[in-house]
Write an enzyme that holds these catalytic residues in place. Structure first.
Site, PDB file in Angstrom:
ATOM      1  NE  ARG A  38      36.624  38.067  23.979  1.00 24.78           N
ATOM      2  CZ  ARG A  38      36.916  36.763  24.066  1.00 24.78           C
ATOM      3  NH1 ARG A  38      37.679  36.320  25.049  1.00 24.78           N
ATOM      4  NH2 ARG A  38      36.457  35.912  23.171  1.00 24.78           N
ATOM      5  CE  LYS A  63      31.678  37.501  23.352  1.00 23.94           C
ATOM      6  NZ  LYS A  63      31.942  38.153  22.060  1.00 23.94           N
ATOM      7  CG  HIS A 130      38.337  44.153  20.257  1.00 23.62           C
ATOM      8  ND1 HIS A 130      38.408  43.298  21.340  1.00 23.62           N
ATOM      9  CD2 HIS A 130      37.794  43.420  19.250  1.00 23.62           C
ATOM     10  CE1 HIS A 130      37.920  42.112  21.004  1.00 23.62           C
ATOM     11  NE2 HIS A 130      37.547  42.159  19.735  1.00 23.62           N
ATOM     12  NE  ARG A 133      39.647  38.729  20.978  1.00 27.76           N
ATOM     13  CZ  ARG A 133      39.830  37.567  21.595  1.00 27.76           C
ATOM     14  NH1 ARG A 133      40.868  37.383  22.382  1.00 27.76           N
ATOM     15  NH2 ARG A 133      38.976  36.570  21.432  1.00 27.76           N
ATOM     16  CG  HIS A 156      37.241  33.016  18.811  1.00 29.36           C
ATOM     17  ND1 HIS A 156      37.918  33.347  17.663  1.00 29.36           N
ATOM     18  CD2 HIS A 156      36.987  34.197  19.434  1.00 29.36           C
ATOM     19  CE1 HIS A 156      38.066  34.652  17.601  1.00 29.36           C
ATOM     20  NE2 HIS A 156      37.525  35.191  18.667  1.00 29.36           N
ATOM     21  CE1 TYR A 165      40.318  38.739  13.955  1.00 27.86           C
ATOM     22  CE2 TYR A 165      39.768  36.606  14.887  1.00 27.86           C
ATOM     23  CZ  TYR A 165      39.784  37.980  14.981  1.00 27.86           C
ATOM     24  OH  TYR A 165      39.277  38.607  16.081  1.00 27.86           O
TER      25      TYR A 165
END
Length: 195
Positions: A38, A63, A130, A133, A156, A165
């Protein structure tokens, strides 16, 4: 309804990175793409986060307040070292222009540089830093890396987040088309049988 993000092809990524004029932005874009980071994770990298011996990077307080380790590509290590020699900041790999102790590279400057290079490359997609990524994750899946490994690399919490994805990969689209064609190829249609 969630929209699918635009992604760059590997050739477009190479073009964007190579045509970025300012070294600091070029190295940051390479770092974002080659490690799937990120924007905040990349610009807050510290010298001590790089483990050249184990070829990995410690991403701290990402995150959700989680840490993770990501592989460090050799080319990215060389680029980071080269760029660091231009500023020699005692802590940050991507310091602000003034090189002050707590100053980080400006997000707005990075976003502006991305817009400029996308325009110059004549790429007509909604691309931001972004997007590198998103492209990283999609390209890894296309190369055959399993979904769980990509989830770990991206940090994640949920596999469902990573699974989106799969809808962006050429492989998924190709496999879907092949499966649909297999279903219908065996059907005998009246007009084919002369009925």
């Amino acid at each position: 309804m969630k929209h699918l993000p635009d992604i760059l092809t590997p050739c477009e990524v190479a073009m964007v990175i190579s045509l970025t004029r300012q070294l600091r932005y070029q190295v940051c874009f390479l770092t974002l793409y080659s490690m799937g980071l990120r924007l905040g994770e990349a610009i807050s990298l510290q010298i001590g986060d790089i483990d050249a011996g184990r070829m990995q990077v410690h991403i701290r307080d990402a995150k959700g307040g989680k840490d993770r380790l990501v592989p460090l590509p050799q080319r990215t290590l060389l680029a980071l070292r080269y760029y660091w020699r231009t500023h020699r900041h005692p802590h940050w790999l991507f310091p602000g222009k003034d090189n002050q102790p707590d100053s980080l590279m400006d997000r707005g400057g990075l976003q502006k540089a991305m817009k400029q290079v996308i325009l110059e490359c004549n790429i007509h997609k909604a691309i931001s830093p972004h997007s590198l990524r998103h492209s990283y994750a999609t390209h890894l899946l296309e190369q055959g890396l399993d979904l769980r490994s990509v989830q770990t690399l991206l940090g994640h919490h949920s596999l469902n987040t990573t699974a989106r994805y799969t809808r962006l990969t050429d492989i998924t689209r190709k496999n879907t088309c092949e499966a649909i064609n297999q279903l219908t190829n065996g059907l005998a249609l009246r007009w084919e049988c002369g009925l």
